[in-house]
Design an enzyme around this catalytic site. Sequence first.
Site, PDB file in Angstrom:
ATOM      1  N   GLU A  35       0.822  -1.215   0.000  1.00 54.03           N
ATOM      2  CA  GLU A  35       0.000   0.000   0.000  1.00 54.03           C
ATOM      3  C   GLU A  35       0.852   1.259   0.000  1.00 54.03           C
ATOM      4  OE1 GLU A  35      -3.013   0.315  -0.638  1.00 54.03           O
ATOM      5  OE2 GLU A  35      -3.612  -1.781  -0.550  1.00 54.03           O
ATOM      6  N   TYR A 118      -6.526   6.771   3.800  1.00 58.66           N
ATOM      7  CA  TYR A 118      -6.688   5.710   2.809  1.00 58.66           C
ATOM      8  C   TYR A 118      -5.945   4.443   3.207  1.00 58.66           C
ATOM      9  CZ  TYR A 118      -5.572   2.547  -0.805  1.00 58.66           C
ATOM     10  OH  TYR A 118      -5.378   1.367  -1.457  1.00 58.66           O
ATOM     11  N   ASP A 136      -9.683   5.684  -2.471  1.00 54.75           N
ATOM     12  CA  ASP A 136      -8.505   6.133  -3.204  1.00 54.75           C
ATOM     13  C   ASP A 136      -8.962   6.844  -4.473  1.00 54.75           C
ATOM     14  OD1 ASP A 136      -9.384   4.064  -4.826  1.00 54.75           O
ATOM     15  OD2 ASP A 136      -7.366   3.667  -5.534  1.00 54.75           O
TER      16      ASP A 136
END
Length: 287
Positions: A35, A118, A136
């Site tokens: 991520e 996020y 996102d």
Amino acid sequence: MADLHSPILSWYAENARDLPWRRPDATPWGILVSEIMLQQTPVVRVLPIWLEWMERWPTPKDLAAQPSGEAVRHWGRLGYPRRALRLHACATAITEEHGGEVPSDHATLLALPGIGEYTAAAVASFAFAGRHAVLDTNVRRVFARAVRAEEYPPTATSAIERRLAESLLPEVGAPTWGVAVMELGALVCTARAPRCADCPIADRCAWRLAGKPPHAGPARKGQTYEGTDRQCRGRLLAVLRNAHGPVPKEALDVVWDDAVQRERALDGLVADGLTEVLDDGTYRLPG
DNA sequence: GAGGCGTGGCA
DNA sequence: TTGCCAAGCCT
């Protein structure tokens, strides 16, 4: 609004990319690393670096045992190298404060360096099956088009978008729903040339049904790069990454002509913790 | 809330 | 060719 869930989930079942951080054997640490690496960076560039990191540092403890400069070195040319520094700080915090285990709780994740709204939602959802809206740029674009009939979402994430995303969150299967919408945005509902012919919700997309009106608001500012401090920093750091020991200042001087800008950029790298000055005036990645 | 922060591929 | 864009975060 017509139901979006069935067609998107069916589409995802058929079209999902086989990415290593999505496989059942992916660890929470691997998912967290992916991520961070994927922030503002395309999948194809992340893949080889992620694989290398997972082999080199399979757990947070492994990375925490290294100097932060090693994280920066093995970040390669992914860009935004402060992310490597923050990932290293993450590994240290997880090792020292969380018993070496990636936290599963959204608020705890949010408190870690480099993890914002996020990423906290993504890790809590994808690694721990938590029920969180992952907002996102892909998800925001899909919802802006499908629901609000706008080509692009607003610059900053709004409360309206959050409410909408949460209202669409299924009671069961939220993680798959989140990754499915992201994937649809990444592969079909793209920013520049959406492939509406391949879209599972084209028949109910508000933006398409409205005739795909172009973005109305103020022009979205593009970022210049040529000649900026950012470009200069990138060149300086590349020298340090590629060296295997401290380098003399002359080795840095040759990669950027404007001395004033070069010094400013170098000072910035030192201030950010991306570069270290030794007593003899040489430079290196943080040891 | 706007601006800074890397890098490379593509329309 | 050259802007635009890519799973954002921090100050």
